[in-house]
Each structure stands twice: as C-alpha cells, then as structure tokens.
Design an enzyme around this catalytic site. Structure first.
Site, mmCIF file in Angstrom:
data_model
loop_
_atom_site.group_PDB
_atom_site.id
_atom_site.type_symbol
_atom_site.label_atom_id
_atom_site.label_comp_id
_atom_site.label_asym_id
_atom_site.label_seq_id
_atom_site.Cartn_x
_atom_site.Cartn_y
_atom_site.Cartn_z
ATOM 1 N N GLY A 28 0.844 -1.180 0.000
ATOM 2 C CA GLY A 28 0.000 0.000 0.000
ATOM 3 C C GLY A 28 0.881 1.232 0.000
ATOM 4 O O GLY A 28 1.920 1.251 0.673
ATOM 5 N N ASN A 32 3.959 1.965 2.582
ATOM 6 C CA ASN A 32 5.358 1.987 2.151
ATOM 7 C C ASN A 32 6.069 3.225 2.691
ATOM 8 O O ASN A 32 7.205 3.152 3.188
ATOM 9 C CB ASN A 32 5.446 1.973 0.627
ATOM 10 C CG ASN A 32 4.842 0.736 -0.001
ATOM 11 O OD1 ASN A 32 4.753 -0.317 0.624
ATOM 12 N ND2 ASN A 32 4.416 0.853 -1.248
ATOM 13 N N TYR A 84 -5.065 -7.650 -4.031
ATOM 14 C CA TYR A 84 -4.789 -7.438 -5.450
ATOM 15 C C TYR A 84 -3.789 -8.466 -5.955
ATOM 16 O O TYR A 84 -2.993 -9.017 -5.194
ATOM 17 C CB TYR A 84 -4.306 -6.016 -5.730
ATOM 18 C CG TYR A 84 -2.969 -5.628 -5.137
ATOM 19 C CD1 TYR A 84 -1.804 -5.636 -5.902
ATOM 20 C CD2 TYR A 84 -2.870 -5.181 -3.819
ATOM 21 C CE1 TYR A 84 -0.593 -5.244 -5.375
ATOM 22 C CE2 TYR A 84 -1.667 -4.779 -3.279
ATOM 23 C CZ TYR A 84 -0.531 -4.811 -4.060
ATOM 24 O OH TYR A 84 0.682 -4.418 -3.540
ATOM 25 N N ARG A 100 -11.359 -5.045 -3.594
ATOM 26 C CA ARG A 100 -11.211 -4.164 -2.429
ATOM 27 C C ARG A 100 -12.476 -3.402 -2.077
ATOM 28 O O ARG A 100 -12.482 -2.595 -1.149
ATOM 29 C CB ARG A 100 -10.068 -3.174 -2.680
ATOM 30 C CG ARG A 100 -10.353 -2.203 -3.796
ATOM 31 C CD ARG A 100 -9.149 -1.441 -4.276
ATOM 32 N NE ARG A 100 -8.463 -0.686 -3.251
ATOM 33 C CZ ARG A 100 -7.592 0.295 -3.540
ATOM 34 N NH1 ARG A 100 -7.320 0.595 -4.792
ATOM 35 N NH2 ARG A 100 -6.991 0.946 -2.572
ATOM 36 N N ASN A 165 -0.386 11.030 -6.185
ATOM 37 C CA ASN A 165 -0.523 9.593 -6.504
ATOM 38 C C ASN A 165 -1.901 9.241 -7.075
ATOM 39 O O ASN A 165 -2.681 8.517 -6.466
ATOM 40 C CB ASN A 165 -0.232 8.748 -5.266
ATOM 41 C CG ASN A 165 0.287 7.365 -5.641
ATOM 42 O OD1 ASN A 165 0.485 7.046 -6.816
ATOM 43 N ND2 ASN A 165 0.503 6.521 -4.650
ATOM 44 N N ALA A 227 14.259 14.267 -11.974
ATOM 45 C CA ALA A 227 14.475 15.540 -11.297
ATOM 46 C C ALA A 227 13.156 15.987 -10.687
ATOM 47 O O ALA A 227 12.082 15.491 -11.044
ATOM 48 C CB ALA A 227 14.987 16.597 -12.270
ATOM 49 N N ALA A 253 8.796 3.874 -5.807
ATOM 50 C CA ALA A 253 9.765 4.958 -6.001
ATOM 51 C C ALA A 253 9.233 6.255 -5.411
ATOM 52 O O ALA A 253 9.925 6.954 -4.661
ATOM 53 C CB ALA A 253 10.076 5.122 -7.481
ATOM 54 N N ASP A 255 6.744 6.571 -3.225
ATOM 55 C CA ASP A 255 6.475 6.400 -1.796
ATOM 56 C C ASP A 255 7.753 6.597 -0.978
ATOM 57 O O ASP A 255 7.733 7.223 0.084
ATOM 58 C CB ASP A 255 5.916 5.005 -1.517
ATOM 59 C CG ASP A 255 4.723 4.660 -2.381
ATOM 60 O OD1 ASP A 255 4.027 5.592 -2.842
ATOM 61 O OD2 ASP A 255 4.485 3.454 -2.601
#
Length: 309
Positions: A28, A32, A84, A100, A165, A227, A253, A255
């Site tokens: 999740g 994380n 999942y 879910r 996100n 960047a 990445a 998270d």
C-alpha cells in the site's frame, strides 16, 4: 516531539509467477511511506482499518517489527483487508487486478470509533500524511469526515502533507477526483506532486494551471525526467537526481521519495537537501524488486544535510 500519522490502506498482494503459482505479500502506498520513514528514525503510526483475520494479524506484526506504531489501526469483526493480484507479461509490463470494494479500510471514517480517531489525529501528531489513493477509498461521506478531521487538526497546529498519486481506476469518474483533489490541496501544507499525475487528472496543461493558481506553501513537483522542482517561500529550484543505470522495479519509487523528503524536512533539512534525500532513497529502491527493499540495501546517510532550513 515529532510524530507522523500516515493514513491509508494496506492490501494483501498476490504475485503470479510464470508457472501460474502465487506468492503472497502485502502492499500500500502510504504504508510503504510509513515503513521507510520508520527506518529513517521518524516516529510514525499507520492509521487504517483491518479485519480480525489471520492476514490482518500478520500485517500488524510485520508493521510493528519495522517500528511502525499500530495503536490507531481499527479492527473490524468479520471483515478482511483488500486484495490485489500482480500479473507480469513477457515484456515485463505489470497488470493489477483488485478485490477491495468491501475492504475494512474503506469504512475508517464511518465507524463508532471514528470520532475518537479524529480527536487523536489533532492531539497526537505533528504531521498527517495521505495520498490520492487514500482519498479514493472513502466515498463522498467518508471524505467529508476526513476533510473535517484535517481542518480540526490544522486548527490545532498539525501540518498536512499530501502525495497526489492519482489512479483513475479508484474513482467513479474524473470529475469526482478533481473535486476531492482541490479540497485536499487547499488543506495541504506540503504537496508532493508529479507532472504525470496533474496532467492526467486535470488534462493537458494541468500542471501549469496548478502552478499558476492557488497551491500549497511547500510544493515538490516530480518531473518527467529524473528531477524535481521545489517551490517553497518564493524559491523555485530544480533538484536533479543521479541517474540509475539498473532500474529493476519502480514500485514505491514515489512512496520512498516522500518518506525521505518528509523525514529530512522533519529533521531540519532545507527543501532542496530534502529532495536530494528523496532521490537517494528512491534510487536505491528502484534497484530492487518489490516495494520494500531489505534493510541491508538501505543507502547510508539518506538524511545527510548540506544546508539549513
């Protein structure tokens, strides 16, 4: 004393292997981030709801072993976590299938225990962290309770950090998502966004429209290249990441970047150095398969500072 609450959902993760067998883990986005913050020495609690099943017991034990506080995890009788399945095709592309809709976490802000939780969010923490995926969990009524809880916490001096996100599949339609994002961004002290998220959510030119309009006082905008752009207190700086030659898996990445950035800021680093810390940790995470890398693979001196706040 600094203490962070990460709000969201952790699910059972099944990964399908080439022979059709499955391996089980959990994952999740906000979990994380909480885990990597704990590894970086930041006191952090995870705020969610789980069932009373054995898998929920395993999750709690694993989080506690990582140093994550679980006192704010609500347990619902007869309920289960979400689930999942990850399938990977021959070219390496990953596909996700979710179960879910009835997960315990979805009722976090609609329970008899919710008022006490709302009070605790304003009383026990210096920073609350949540993501766009968090927002997608609750529905209009649950989000209204969440937003009121955030307002109460901010009135008590608690800061709000939000990671965009954005995943369209979690929303009934894009307009509902846009409204929810506007609500949370208006309440955020720190926003971790990406040009990909903003353009996908608000359409072509969404990033520039966001930059031209009202935005949080502290904004970290991840760019299409390795960047980010850091906009704080009138300063606008591009912070480049060291290129990673052997990218194995980009899961978590963002998270892990969020974890290191926030941990660095809470430890006194200036925004640009905090972004460099985010790049350092994310660069290590993408070199390993899976969201959570072994402790032995954690880079040294992630929070190394060069400047001041």
């Amino acid at each position: 004393m600094v203490r962070v609450a990460c709000i969201g959902e952790c699910m059972i993760e099944l990964s399908e292997l080439t022979d059709g067998s499955l391996t089980r883990s959990y994952g999740g986005d906000t979990l994380n981030t909480a885990l990597y913050m704990a590894r970086l020495g930041i006191p952090v609690d995870y705020v969610t709801a789980l069932g009373d099943d054995g898998w929920s017991d395993e999750m709690l034990a694993a989080w506690q072993a990582e140093g994550i506080g679980t006192d704010k995890v609500l347990r619902l009788a007869g309920r289960l976590p979400g689930l999942y399945v990850i399938q990977t095709d021959p070219s390496g592309e990953r596909r996700f299938q979710y179960w879910r809709d009835s997960a315990a976490a979805r009722d976090l802000f609609a329970l008899p225990e919710t008022p006490a939780l709302v009070e605790a969010l304003a009383r026990d923490y210096t920073l609350l962290y949540l993501s766009g995926i968090t927002l997608s969990l609750y529905g209009d009524a649950g989000r209204a309770v969440l937003f009121k809880a955030l307002d109460t916490a901010r009135s008590a001096g608690v800061r709000i950090a939000f990671d965009t996100n954005f995943r369209l599949r979690g929303w009934p339609d894009r307009e509902v998502a846009r409204h929810a994002y506007r609500e949370i961004l208006d309440r955020s002290d720190i926003a971790l966004a990406s040009t990909e998220d903003l353009d996908l959510l608000f359409g072509a030119g969404g990033t520039q429209a966001f930059l031209d309009g009202k935005r949080p006082a502290e904004l970290v905008l991840k760019l299409a290249r390795p960047a980010c752009r850091v906009l704080v207190d009138g300063n606008d700086e591009i912070v480049e990441a060291t290129p990673v030659e052997n990218v194995v898996d980009t899961t978590a990445a963002g998270d892990s970047f969020a974890a290191a950035y926030l941990a660095a800021r809470l430890s006194g680093a200036n925004p640009a150095d905090a972004a460099r810390a985010g790049h350092r940790l994310a660069g290590a995470v993408v070199c390993r398969r899976g969201a959570i890398i072994p402790r032995t693979a954690m880079p040294e001196k992630v929070l190394e500072q060069k400047g001041s706040t």
